[in-house]
Structure formats: structure tokens, C-alpha cells
Write an enzyme that holds these catalytic residues in place. Structure first.
Site, PDB file in Angstrom:
ATOM      1  CG  ASP A  11      -0.890   4.471  -2.842  1.00 13.17           C
ATOM      2  OD1 ASP A  11       0.002   5.344  -2.723  1.00 13.17           O
ATOM      3  OD2 ASP A  11      -0.698   3.392  -3.441  1.00 13.17           O
ATOM      4  CG  ASP A  16       1.946   6.941  -0.679  1.00 12.99           C
ATOM      5  OD1 ASP A  16       1.451   7.439  -1.689  1.00 12.99           O
ATOM      6  OD2 ASP A  16       2.401   5.774  -0.652  1.00 12.99           O
ATOM      7  CG  ASN A  38       1.343   1.511  -1.547  1.00 12.33           C
ATOM      8  OD1 ASN A  38       1.903   0.896  -2.452  1.00 12.33           O
ATOM      9  ND2 ASN A  38       1.687   2.743  -1.194  1.00 12.33           N
ATOM     10  CB  THR A 121       2.373   9.888  -4.092  1.00 11.04           C
ATOM     11  OG1 THR A 121       1.372   9.851  -3.060  1.00 11.04           O
ATOM     12  CG2 THR A 121       2.982  11.272  -4.180  1.00 11.04           C
ATOM     13  CG  PHE A 161       2.447  -0.649  -7.192  1.00  6.59           C
ATOM     14  CD1 PHE A 161       1.910  -1.931  -7.137  1.00  6.59           C
ATOM     15  CD2 PHE A 161       1.793   0.367  -6.508  1.00  6.59           C
ATOM     16  CE1 PHE A 161       0.757  -2.205  -6.407  1.00  6.59           C
ATOM     17  CE2 PHE A 161       0.640   0.109  -5.767  1.00  6.59           C
ATOM     18  CZ  PHE A 161       0.122  -1.177  -5.718  1.00  6.59           C
ATOM     19  CG  ASN A 162       2.153   4.608  -7.857  1.00  7.58           C
ATOM     20  OD1 ASN A 162       1.706   3.833  -7.020  1.00  7.58           O
ATOM     21  ND2 ASN A 162       2.941   5.622  -7.551  1.00  7.58           N
ATOM     22  CG  HIS A 236       9.354   4.893  -4.814  1.00  8.89           C
ATOM     23  ND1 HIS A 236      10.230   4.439  -5.761  1.00  8.89           N
ATOM     24  CD2 HIS A 236       9.100   3.826  -3.999  1.00  8.89           C
ATOM     25  CE1 HIS A 236      10.490   3.161  -5.551  1.00  8.89           C
ATOM     26  NE2 HIS A 236       9.816   2.768  -4.482  1.00  8.89           N
ATOM     27  CG  ASP A 237       4.991   7.891  -3.121  1.00  9.82           C
ATOM     28  OD1 ASP A 237       5.252   7.618  -4.311  1.00  9.82           O
ATOM     29  OD2 ASP A 237       4.243   7.201  -2.412  1.00  9.82           O
TER      30      ASP A 237
HETATM   31  C1  BDR Z   1       5.216   3.373  -5.800  1.00 10.30           C
HETATM   32  O1  BDR Z   1       4.439   2.238  -5.428  1.00 10.30           O
HETATM   33  C2  BDR Z   1       4.117   2.282  -4.055  1.00 10.30           C
HETATM   34  O2  BDR Z   1       4.391   1.055  -3.453  1.00 10.30           O
HETATM   35  C3  BDR Z   1       4.889   3.412  -3.453  1.00 10.30           C
HETATM   36  O3  BDR Z   1       4.121   4.078  -2.463  1.00 10.30           O
HETATM   37  C4  BDR Z   1       5.191   4.314  -4.624  1.00 10.30           C
HETATM   38  O4  BDR Z   1       4.187   5.292  -4.815  1.00 10.30           O
HETATM   39  C5  BDR Z   1       6.602   2.887  -6.208  1.00 10.30           C
HETATM   40  O5  BDR Z   1       6.516   1.990  -7.271  1.00 10.30           O
HETATM   41 CA    CA Z   2       2.445   5.668  -3.176  1.00  4.70          CA
END
Ligand code: BDR
Ligand code: CA
Length: 309
Positions: A11, A16, A38, A121, A161-162, A236-237
Site C-alpha cells: 500500500d 512500501d 496508507n 506490507t 497500523f496494518n 518498516h516494510d
Molecule cells: C506500517 O503502516 C504503514 O504506515 C507503513 O507503510 C507500514 O507498513 C507501519 O505501521
Molecule cells: Ca505499508
């Protein structure tokens, strides 16, 4: 080591976009699927097509879920901006999607390519729907390596978040029964785009380095404005990709992990059972614990340099 075959489900999203770059350099990408996360699906798909052009990638892109399975859609404009990829002058995409049925694409591609990895991701909507519609794919894949969850939250106190966006999807994925690797916040927060690291990317020649330098700067500025003590945005991703291509950079712990679906304050939490008790259920997930951030950043920077013309 031969390159792992993957389907990247994403996303974009600044991190990403970096995951796409690392995947393009070190994996055999069978296709990229997009998901609402996102930003709305139109934006995450648009951003994927932009990255495809910037990298000169020849891989199919399939648009996926418009919304989570049960929950209302939620976006992360507070980190990624309205477009999902704010902060750089991005060219308009020169191609359109190869399809709008990401779930069907995942199912067909897994059936045609035994032993591929699924690398999500973003929210897990597409992956969960594919597992539900075609349970046979659980045994055909090498595994699922995802970014999500952690021992603490970011969208809420408890939830990352994810997972928070689509907990019902995450629940299906964490219970799917095959190999599962989780890059949670407690490891991704070790992998930060500090100013020194961003400046190294900005000093590289070529269009991709320019664009990624600007995107990383925006992302890091957003993080530093929101956090008290972070010296850079948590990237993160790419770790969900790098654990497949550079496993030596990580430590991990096998554990039983479940998704909280009902808690008043904890919906979307990944509950990692770390109790040292015989009654604890067998692990369903390799939880990444540490990353060699300096070495991992070198891998990512080299990938940017490779495609920066
Ligand atoms: C995740 O949430 C998104 O904002 C980032 O792309 C990542 O995958 C981190 O919490
Ligand atoms: Ca992401």
C-alpha cells in the site's frame, strides 16, 4: 542463494516504495498487488505504477481490496501525506494496471508457481481473501513474510497500523497454518532513516536516488514531528523482504501469536505469547527480534543506487 519468488502485496506508502526497490533487486517478483491502507486503493495503485516506472520493472500490477473485510477503511495520511507518497516530484505513471482482481491473481500465481512467498506490507485484506477463497494455496506457498504488529502499537497503544486496519484479515492470516514471519514494530523501529543515512542517498547520482532522498526526508520529518525521541523514520516494510533475502541480518523467536479482535482498547493487537510455560501453544510465527540496521541500510541503499540512472 537463488532469489526467492515473491508476490509483494503493498500500500505505498514511503516504506512500501523502499520494499519494492529491495524486492526488485533481490527477489524474483511474480507480481505486485495493491491494497487500501496508507491511502485509498486508487492512490496506492497509482504509487505502485510510479515505482514500477522509476525502476524500469516489468512485472504485472493488480489492484486489490478497496476496503477491509469488516472494518471501515482508515488511512495513514498523518505519516504518508494525502497521496500516500507525499514529499517528492513524482512522474505520472506510463502504464495502467494489469487487472483489478488482486485476489484472483494471487490464487492463480501461487497455483502456477509452487514455493513462492507472499510478502504483505499493508493491511492483510487481499491475502486473507485469497486464503479463504482458495485454501489449497496455504500448502503451495513457501510462507508469508509480513510487516505488522509488534510488542507495542503505533495506531493505538496496543495495535500497529496494518493489523489495526483489518484485524479480521490478520486473524485469518495468523491462523493459516503455514510458515509465517512477522516484522513487527519492535524490530522495524530499530531500522531508522537517520539524517546521515538520508544524506548518503541524496548524494547518489540519478533520478531514483533524488526521488527516494526526498521521500525519505518527508517520511523522517513526519516521524520526528510526531515522536519525542526518534532520530529518523522507522522504515518498516523492506524488512519483510530482507528477512527472505538477507536472513543473517536478523534474530528471531518462534512464538504463538494471536490477533485481538474484541478488546475495548486492544483491537488489532498482536498478542505474542512469551511465557516460559509448558502449556503455551506451539509457535505459529517467527517473530523477528533484532536487525543489524547498519548492514540492512547498506543493502537498501545499494538497491537504490543500482536502479538510479
Ligand atoms: C506500517 O503502516 C504503514 O504506515 C507503513 O507503510 C507500514 O507498513 C507501519 O505501521
Ligand atoms: Ca505499508
Amino acid at each position: 542463494m537463488s532469489k526467492p519468488a515473491i508476490i509483494l502485496d503493498c500500500d505505498p506508502g514511503h516504506d512500501d516504495a523502499l520494499a519494492i526497490i529491495v524486492a526488485a533487486r533481490h527477489t524474483d517478483i511474480l507480481g505486485i498487488t495493491t491494497v487500501s491502507g496508507n491511502a485509498p486503493i486508487e492512490s496506492t495503485t497509482h504509487n505502485t505504477l510510479v515505482m514500477k516506472d522509476l525502476l524500469g520493472l516489468k512485472v504485472p500490477v493488480h489492484q486489490g481490496a478497496v476496503r477491509p473485510i469488516v472494518a471501515e477503511p482508515q488511512y495513514a495520511t498523518y505519516v504518508h501525506g494525502e497521496s500516500g507518497l507525499d514529499g517528492a516530484d513524482l512522474p505520472a505513471p506510463t502504464s495502467t494496471v494489469d487487472g483489478t482482481d488482486a485476489v484472483g491473481f494471487i490464487i492463480d500465481t501461487v497455483r502456477a508457481n509452487e514455493g513462492a512467498w507472499l510478502v504483505p506490507t499493508g493491511p492483510l485484506t487481499n491475502i486473507a481473501m485469497a486464503l479463504r477463497l482458495a485454501p489449497d494455496i496455504a500448502k503451495r506457498i513457501a510462507g508469508i513474510s509480513l510487516m505488522g504488529g509488534g510488542t507495542f502499537g503505533n495506531r493505538t497503544t496496543a495495535a500497529e497500523f496494518n493489523i489495526w486496519v483489518d484485524p479480521e484479515a490478520a486473524d485469518i492470516v495468523y491462523r493459516y497454518g503455514g510458515p509465517l514471519i512477522m516484522a513487527g514494530l519492535h524490530v522495524t523501529h530499530q531500522f531508522r532513516a537517520t539524517q546521515a543515512r538520508i544524506d548518503k542517498v541524496k548524494a547518489m547520482p540519478g533520478q531514483l536516488a533524488d526521488v527516494m532522498g526526498d521521500l525519505m526526508q518527508f517520511f523522517t520529518n513526519m516521524y520526528m514531528s510526531r515522536h519525542h525521541g526518534m532520530d529518523g523514520g522507522a522504515v518498516h516494510d523492506p524488512l519483510a523482504v530482507m528477512v527472505l533475502t538477507h536472513p543473517e541480518l536478523f534474530t528471531r523467536k518462534n512464538a504463538h501469536v494471536v490477533i485481538e479482535l474484541n478488546g475495548t482498547h486492544t483491537r488489532g493487537m498482536t498478542l505474542i505469547d512469551e511465557r516460559d510455560l509448558r502449556e503455551v501453544k506451539a509457535g505459529n510465527c517467527d517473530v523477528l527480534m533484532t536487525v543489524d540496521a547498519e548492514a540492512a541500510f547498506d543493502v537498501m541503499s545499494e538497491a537504490i543506487a543500482h536502479f538510479s540512472r
